[in-house]
Design an enzyme around this catalytic site. Sequence first.
Site, PDB file in Angstrom:
ATOM      1  N   ASP A 116       0.831  -1.211   0.000  1.00 13.54           N
ATOM      2  CA  ASP A 116       0.000   0.000   0.000  1.00 13.54           C
ATOM      3  C   ASP A 116       0.864   1.259   0.000  1.00 13.54           C
ATOM      4  OD1 ASP A 116      -1.963  -1.853   0.306  1.00 13.54           O
ATOM      5  OD2 ASP A 116      -2.786  -1.015   2.178  1.00 13.54           O
ATOM      6  N   ASP A 117       0.206   2.362  -0.336  1.00 12.48           N
ATOM      7  CA  ASP A 117       0.709   3.730  -0.129  1.00 12.48           C
ATOM      8  C   ASP A 117       1.756   4.187  -1.155  1.00 12.48           C
ATOM      9  OD1 ASP A 117      -0.983   3.543   1.980  1.00 12.48           O
ATOM     10  OD2 ASP A 117       0.545   3.758   3.551  1.00 12.48           O
ATOM     11  N   HIS A 172      -5.168   9.408   0.123  1.00 11.11           N
ATOM     12  CA  HIS A 172      -5.082   8.562   1.322  1.00 11.11           C
ATOM     13  C   HIS A 172      -6.035   9.078   2.397  1.00 11.11           C
ATOM     14  CE1 HIS A 172      -3.274   5.929   4.427  1.00 11.11           C
ATOM     15  NE2 HIS A 172      -2.931   5.188   3.355  1.00 11.11           N
ATOM     16  N   HIS A 176      -6.133   2.953  -3.885  1.00 14.24           N
ATOM     17  CA  HIS A 176      -5.971   3.265  -2.446  1.00 14.24           C
ATOM     18  C   HIS A 176      -6.292   4.752  -2.209  1.00 14.24           C
ATOM     19  CE1 HIS A 176      -4.841   2.115   1.537  1.00 14.24           C
ATOM     20  NE2 HIS A 176      -3.657   2.770   1.592  1.00 14.24           N
ATOM     21  N   HIS A 198       3.764  -2.227   2.951  1.00 18.06           N
ATOM     22  CA  HIS A 198       3.731  -0.868   2.395  1.00 18.06           C
ATOM     23  C   HIS A 198       5.019  -0.632   1.620  1.00 18.06           C
ATOM     24  CE1 HIS A 198       0.833  -0.827   5.686  1.00 18.06           C
ATOM     25  NE2 HIS A 198       0.205   0.149   5.022  1.00 18.06           N
TER      26      HIS A 198
END
Length: 755
Positions: free
Chosen positions: A565-566, A620, A616, A707
């Site tokens: 993620d991210d 955020h 995603h 991540h």
Amino acid sequence: MKKRIILCSVIAFVVLLVAGVVGVGVFGARTVNFENSLTVENKTEGVYVDFSSHSHADGYYIYRFDETQKETIATITKLNKTAFTDETAENGKMYQYSVQAFNDEGETFETQSLDIMRIETPEILSVKNGVGGIDLSWKKIDGVDKYTIYREHKGAKTLIAEVSPDNPCEYTDETAVNGEKYKYAVVASADKYKSATEYEKSNTYVPAPENVKAVNNNGSISVTWSKVADADGYLIYRKTNGNKWTYLGTFGNDIIGYTDTDVSSGNVYTYTVKALSENIYSGFDSFGVSTNYVDAPTIKNIANVDDCVKITWNPISKATQYRVYKKADGETNWKFIGECRSASFTDSKVGDGVGYRYTVRAVGDKGGLSTYLEGKTITVLKMPGIKLYCGGKAITVKWDIRPLATSYRVYRKAGNATNWTYIATVKSDKNYYTDKQVKNGVNYTYTVRQVYSDIYGSYNKGVSTKFYPAPKVTAKLSPKGLRLNWDKANAGTGYFIDRKTENNMNWTNIATVDGLGKVTYTDAKADYGYYNYYRVRVKGTNRISDTVSIYGIDPKIPAVALTYDDGPHPTVTHDILDVLEKYDARATFFVVGSRVPEYPDCVKRAGKIGCEIGNHTYNHKILTSATNSQITAEISKTNSLVKNITGKAPEIARAPGGSFNSRVKETVDMPLIQWSVDTLDWKHRNANSVISSVKSSTRDGSIILMHDLYTSTAQATETIVPWLISEGYQLVTVTELMQLKGIDMKDGSVYYSAS
Ligand code: ZN
């Protein structure tokens, strides 16, 4: 007195001669011999009567008898004359002659009488060089049985021929030799009588040129002949359309040909040639050789038409017909292939890819033929065999590869159009064209022309099909293999399933589905670990679906999904991708939309190696505290950014912080992916911690959360990936994991794992 003296000396000579030779008495013997001393013969002037003198004679009477009377035709008193020529004898008449000697004492002594038929000498009218020998002609003599021809050559006289009076009074001495001089006599005879033999006229033989030929050229006629030995020159004569001979000129001995350029189509020209040798002319062929001069047609155009060769040429005046000739590459002789009246011809007996040369000859109104011109060449390029296939949105035109073609031109008629429309040129390394400008239910006709160098091949009527789209096929993983689904076709009797894989790029038919109702097929024998390609053909139609590809993953082997993620992150993401690529593994990246334009190459690379890109949000943002429109914007902005880069919008999403509620699920309207293994990598920032977390918690169907912002996570990945593989796991994307486990993800639903 004088007369006597001469007589005495003659007598003295004769007495001496006879006494010496015969040895008989002078007077008695004389008398007897006189009786038998007569001879008669035909001479040119008349009948020549000859006799011996008689020693007691004072004169002689010459008697002639014909059927009716005996007459004295001459009296000779000159004692030294013992011959007389009867110039009054009539040709063909029989006569008897006798001679009587007389003297002053009244004594007479008479010879016997002799028969003779008067035959005039056939006067030689001409002796001249002819064709094939020396030509003689003579005056006809009535009442004779034959003519005998004698020839004198270098002092020798020989009989060379007899000619019947039924024939013309002509003879050709074919045994004459070039350059030799001859004299001839013609003797007429009847029964045992014959005319005088007179060698009168002489001639030196010069043969006439043989093998005279007249051949049409383009714009001229070539006259040729065989050389005559020792000739000093040749004289050429011509007549046009049967008129009088015209002298064209004399040419030196080194020339055995004449080119007559003063010619025009439709005229008959006749030529004859004389040789000249030391001022003596040969004879010549009075018929000559003729040719009907016709100009040669020039080919104007030669083209591939309807799989034939069409030739057109300039019409020729006075031509009644044209004869067409061809030779294929490598042949040396022209071959006649047909005739026609118009100035064009179509040759259907041609082979594709073969080069031919053509020429045309005109036939004149009086029958002559023009010469062969060099003609023109063409390479035959027939229309290739064509097949048409309806795809999802296009018709594919496929044709046989032709060895000579350097390119192909594709033409189309749509609907009721009558004229071809050129639509494309395709280079020779391809033998198909995909026409996307098609509409459902419309009839399309296609034709393809080969092009070789500057030669265009034939069109023909082409091949038609009505366009109906082939079924659209989708492929996904399933617990039983690779599963295909397609739209139901509206025509046909079933479906053929074809496959090719990275290991065998030829289409193979792997299954047949009968009937149109069943629109799914599961391939349990796919090539796992490689891309598999599928297409569906509708049985009984020309419809072939577009090709779908899917990476083959074995459903019988445990699988897990790594998720990051991210990101994207300029170094960490690439480090992770390096590991994945090294082990042929895939993962899912839930990207933050605002970072995507900064590091597009990370996203692009991930997509390229088979990783999945999930959504995603854009900023955020914790979605549970966002408005519906903010949620929609967060999701849609990221979807379109990713689509711009990879060509495919994300199909799954992960809520930031994993925070969702029913409003978020409904508004995001995509499957929401949580996790079953939380590595807490963001918190510990320690590779070993991540590794031990994975090792302790992972099982078949796990979704592992990480991540791609931390170097420690990239380091952990270097260990996790080979460890999971060594434990027997396949590393797949979230969507692949769900498909393998038979989970049909739904928008607005939440998934934690596939176990
Ligand atoms: Zn996050």
